[in-house]
Write an enzyme that holds these catalytic residues in place. Structure first.
Site, short mmCIF file in Angstrom:
data_model
loop_
_atom_site.label_atom_id
_atom_site.label_comp_id
_atom_site.label_asym_id
_atom_site.label_seq_id
_atom_site.Cartn_x
_atom_site.Cartn_y
_atom_site.Cartn_z
N CYS A 194 2.48 108.17 53.19
CA CYS A 194 2.33 107.47 51.58
C CYS A 194 2.47 108.27 50.42
O CYS A 194 3.55 108.28 49.78
CB CYS A 194 0.83 107.21 51.51
SG CYS A 194 0.33 105.59 52.71
N1 NAD Z 1 -0.99 104.89 57.17
C1 NAD Z 1 -1.86 104.90 56.05
O1 NAD Z 1 -2.44 105.60 55.61
C2 NAD Z 1 -1.17 103.77 55.03
C3 NAD Z 1 -2.19 103.74 53.91
C4 NAD Z 1 -2.05 102.60 52.93
C5 NAD Z 1 -0.86 101.95 52.72
N2 NAD Z 1 0.00 101.96 53.97
C6 NAD Z 1 1.26 101.16 53.94
O2 NAD Z 1 1.12 100.21 55.01
C7 NAD Z 1 2.39 99.95 55.55
C8 NAD Z 1 2.17 100.20 56.99
O3 NAD Z 1 1.86 101.62 57.28
P1 NAD Z 1 1.28 101.96 58.72
O4 NAD Z 1 0.98 103.32 58.51
O5 NAD Z 1 0.17 101.02 59.30
O6 NAD Z 1 2.63 101.75 59.71
P2 NAD Z 1 2.71 102.01 61.39
O7 NAD Z 1 4.09 102.38 61.45
O8 NAD Z 1 1.53 102.59 61.70
O9 NAD Z 1 2.60 100.36 61.57
C9 NAD Z 1 3.55 99.56 61.37
C10 NAD Z 1 3.97 98.64 62.88
O10 NAD Z 1 4.56 97.57 62.39
C11 NAD Z 1 5.50 97.23 63.40
N3 NAD Z 1 6.47 96.19 63.00
C12 NAD Z 1 7.70 96.58 62.57
N4 NAD Z 1 8.08 95.36 62.06
C13 NAD Z 1 7.70 94.36 62.62
C14 NAD Z 1 7.87 93.02 62.72
N5 NAD Z 1 8.69 92.36 62.13
N6 NAD Z 1 6.89 92.11 63.14
C15 NAD Z 1 5.68 92.68 63.64
N7 NAD Z 1 5.55 93.96 63.71
C16 NAD Z 1 6.28 95.00 63.32
C17 NAD Z 1 5.92 98.38 64.00
O11 NAD Z 1 6.33 98.54 65.39
C18 NAD Z 1 4.40 99.37 63.78
O12 NAD Z 1 3.71 99.25 65.07
C19 NAD Z 1 3.29 100.79 54.99
O13 NAD Z 1 3.97 100.11 53.94
C20 NAD Z 1 2.54 102.16 54.48
O14 NAD Z 1 3.07 102.69 53.43
C21 NAD Z 1 -0.25 103.05 54.90
#
Ligand code: NAD
Length: 432
Positions: free
Chosen positions: A270
């Protein structure tokens, strides 16, 4: 029966797309709210793990996954055809940067394509992935309207930023207030209702654009303030002042000051990335975001500063970095998580290797890591490993690290996290 009534009556069938750090905890909260939920995930190994009741996210226990499966209201699939059956869809897919450093919306676009292929009237779509202001209305709305459906009437669309803080024992999906901005007031109302059954406080705002900007303000605020304190840390070094003591004293001011701490650099998915989304969008409208650029330059310089400290500490002992054994402790990007995405520890590793140091690591949360084109395993933190190292560099201060042992068994320690606060000063610890 309207969607709103189904949500309020907890009879709704929900889908969460992307079961990562954001999507998996949300899925479990929806199950706890009484919804029937399907988790849609493209990574088959993640689907398989969850079906067996195994979690791959530090903040989610196996027990919580099993509990959700035991309700009989949680399904897991990799097949997007399920989207035709659900009433609500929360999109929690990655939003990384492309190779050229621009926003990469390909995962979001892929998710939206799957929705459009199976779209039916009456559904709610909420984007949770962090992105630049305007994404929901400029990229999602036209795609979701192409089947002739009207927003606010035939379907509902909103943006709601996820603000989860992995590794934080106090705040989780349930008790972090949820900001929600719908394309129309009706969209906001329906999306707020979906969250209200499982999240303690809901904060409606006037548009998706505002909600998108809220998240970027929060993360840019962190990035800029960490940049400021990192610059001050280096300045204090030159002035012979202990930055950690300064921050502790400044923190006693009951208003107008919030403590940020220096460290070996920014990491995670992030803080290093989100401000880039904002400056990219600002550039599209002819605006140069100067604070963001400066903060990322200062923060990006920190791994080199850590290496400079290693060189100095070894030099004080009459040793060269070339050939020295350096043990990195904590390669995750922050304490108490196993996430090494964008971790500054990997930059420190790379810089040390370039100068021909022999690098190894210990991290209780990261059993294996890829660095310098090779896969490495975490070494045990024992007397032998510590005594063997010419220098120990503490990068992420995990709660379970045996600091007393580190201090007892190594005589050259670089402490980037003030982990040894409270220990007697004896000349072997070099603080950031
Ligand atoms: N990790 C954090 O602390 C955090 C905090 C706030 C916001 N975010 C935001 O949230 C979003 C997700 O982050 P995350 O850390 O959970 O990512 P992540 O990579 O842990 O998880 C995302 C998942 O989405 C899956 N995916 C991709 N395309 C897909 C599709 N078409 N259909 C179904 N599944 C699909 C991937 O395989 C993966 O498992 C990002 O935009 C990130 O910036 C993350």
């Amino acid at each position: 029966m309207s969607l709103l009534e189904d949500i309020r009556g907890r009879r709704v069938f929900s889908c969460v797309m992307g079961l990562g750090y954001v999507g998996l905890p949300l899925t479990l909260e929806f199950v706890r709210a009484g919804y029937r939920v399907v988790g849609l995930e493209t990574d088959p190994s993640r689907v398989a793990a969850l079906r067996q009741g195994r979690s791959y996210i530090t903040d989610v226990s196996d027990g919580e996954v099993k509990e959700a499966l035991d309700t009989g209201r949680l399904e897991l699939t990799g097949d997007p055809a399920i989207l035709s059956q659900v009433q609500t869809v929360n999109i929690c897919v990655p939003t990384p940067l492309s190779k050229s450093g621009d926003p990469d919306l390909s995962y979001v676009q892929g998710a939206v394509r799957s929705i459009v292929e199976t779209q039916r009237p009456g559904q709610l779509y909420v984007l949770e992935s962090t992105t630049y202001p305007g994404t929901t209305e400029e990229a999602l709305l036209p795609a979701l309207s192409q089947n002739g459906l009207r927003v606010g009437e035939d379907f509902y669309l909103a943006f709601s930023p996820e603000r989860v803080d992995p590794g934080n024992p106090r705040y989780n999906t349930r008790n972090i207030p949820k900001v929600v901005g719908g394309v129309t007031p009706r969209c906001t109302e329906v999306a707020c209702a979906l969250y209200a059954n499982c999240i303690e406080a809901i904060v409606p705002v006037s548009s998706p654009r505002v909600a998108e900007m809220v998240k970027l303000l929060e993360n840019t605020y962190r990035s800029v303030n960490i940049g400021l304190v990192n610059e001050l840390a280096r300045m204090c070094h030159s002035l012979g002042v202990d930055i950690w003591e300064v921050i502790e004293a400044a923190k006693t001011k009951p208003f107008g000051f919030m403590a940020f701490y220096p460290g070996p650099g920014l990491g995670g998915h992030c803080i290093p990335i989100d401000p880039v989304y904002l400056s990219w969008k600002a550039r599209q409208v002819g605006f140069e975001a100067q604070f963001i650029k400066l903060a990322s330059q200062v923060n990006a310089r920190m791994p080199q500063f850590v290496v400079d400290l290693v060189v100095k500490a070894l030099n004080d002992r009459g040793k060269a970095l070339k050939g020295a054994r350096v043990l990195l402790v904590g390669v995750a990007y922050k304490a108490d998580v196993g996430d090494t995405r964008e971790s500054p520890a990997l930059d420190v590793w790379h810089l040390l290797e370039r100068l021909e140091a022999r690098v190894s690591y210990h991290d209780p949360h990261v059993p294996r890591v890829e660095a310098g084109g090779e896969r490495h395993g975490s070494r045990p933190l024992d007397t032998k490993v510590l005594e063997e190292a010419d220098c120990v560099v503490l990068l992420a201060n995990h709660g379970e690290l045996d600091l007393a042992l580190i201090r007892a068994r190594s005589d050259c320690i670089i402490d980037t996290r003030n982990a040894f606060k409270g220990f007697p000063s004896d000349g072997k610890v070099y603080k950031l």
